[in-house]
Design a protein around this motif. Structure first.
Motif, mmCIF file in Angstrom:
data_model
loop_
_atom_site.group_PDB
_atom_site.id
_atom_site.type_symbol
_atom_site.label_atom_id
_atom_site.label_comp_id
_atom_site.label_asym_id
_atom_site.label_seq_id
_atom_site.Cartn_x
_atom_site.Cartn_y
_atom_site.Cartn_z
ATOM 1 N N TRP A 274 0.908 -1.304 -0.109
ATOM 2 C CA TRP A 274 -0.032 -0.021 -0.116
ATOM 3 C C TRP A 274 0.755 1.276 0.038
ATOM 4 N N ARG B 22 0.258 5.933 -0.075
ATOM 5 C CA ARG B 22 -0.760 6.746 0.085
ATOM 6 C C ARG B 22 -0.358 8.220 -0.560
ATOM 7 N N ARG C 274 3.394 10.677 -3.494
ATOM 8 C CA ARG C 274 2.996 9.274 -2.962
ATOM 9 C C ARG C 274 3.983 8.601 -2.302
ATOM 10 N N VAL D 174 3.399 3.067 2.356
ATOM 11 C CA VAL D 174 2.802 2.657 3.774
ATOM 12 C C VAL D 174 3.371 1.369 4.239
ATOM 13 N N ASP E 22 -3.282 10.857 8.598
ATOM 14 C CA ASP E 22 -3.409 9.654 7.862
ATOM 15 C C ASP E 22 -4.195 9.694 6.515
ATOM 16 N N ALA F 155 -5.611 10.527 3.253
ATOM 17 C CA ALA F 155 -5.175 10.155 1.756
ATOM 18 C C ALA F 155 -5.658 9.168 1.000
ATOM 19 N N TYR G 151 -5.474 5.919 -0.542
ATOM 20 C CA TYR G 151 -4.522 4.768 -0.391
ATOM 21 C C TYR G 151 -4.675 3.984 -1.583
ATOM 22 N N TYR G 152 -3.309 3.582 -2.343
ATOM 23 C CA TYR G 152 -3.231 2.658 -3.619
ATOM 24 C C TYR G 152 -2.645 1.387 -3.330
ATOM 25 N N GLY H 124 -7.226 3.238 -6.064
ATOM 26 C CA GLY H 124 -7.184 4.101 -5.060
ATOM 27 C C GLY H 124 -8.445 4.270 -4.105
#
Length: 117
Positions: A36, A38, A45, A48, A89, A91, A93-94, A110
Motif C-alpha cells: 500500500w 498513500r 505518494r 505505507v 493519515d 489520503a 490509499y493505493y 485508489g
C-alpha cells in the motif's frame, strides 16, 4: 496483466479504525510482493506497507505499531488494518504490486481515507 481493486476506504474519526482490502486478478503468478502507498493532498505518494510472498513485511515509520498488513493467498487479497487513525493519515490509499516477470508496477485506482479530528 494484473488488475488490483481496492475497497474499504471511508470517513472515520481520529482514534478509529478501518480495514482496506485489495484483490488481485490476472497474472498474479508474476507478483512477488504487494503493498500500500498513500498520497495526501499536495504531497508525494509515499510507501505505507509492503508484504512479500514469503511474508516479510515493511512499514513506514509513521504507521509502525498502528497499521498491519496481511494477506489471504487463497483470495489473492492483501489487507491493511489501520488502527489509532490520525488526521494526518488522510489520503488516497493505493494498492501496489510489482511484477518480477515484466518489471511493471501495477497500481489500483485508489480508495480515499478521511480521518476527522
Amino acid at each position: 496483466q494484473v488488475q488490483l481493486v481496492e475497497s474499504g476506504g471511508g470517513l472515520v474519526q481520529a482514534g478509529g479504525s478501518l480495514r482496506l482490502s485489495c484483490t488481485a486478478s490476472g497474472s498474479i503468478f508474476s507478483l512477488n510482493a504487494m503493498g500500500w502507498y498513500r498520497q495526501a493532498p499536495g504531497k508525494q505518494r509515499e510507501l505505507v506497507a509492503t508484504v512479500t510472498k514469503g511474508g516479510s513485511t515493511n512499514y513506514a515509520d509513521s504507521v509502525k505499531g498502528r497499521f498491519t498488513i496481511s494477506t489471504d493467498n487463497a483470495k489473492n487479497t492483501v489487507y491493511l488494518r489501520m488502527n489509532s487513525l490520525k488526521p494526518e493519515d488522510t489520503a488516497v490509499y493505493y494498492c501496489y504490486a510489482p511484477s518480477f516477470v515484466s518489471g511493471v508496477d501495477y497500481w489500483g485506482k485508489g480508495t480515499l481515507v478521511t480521518v476527522s479530528s
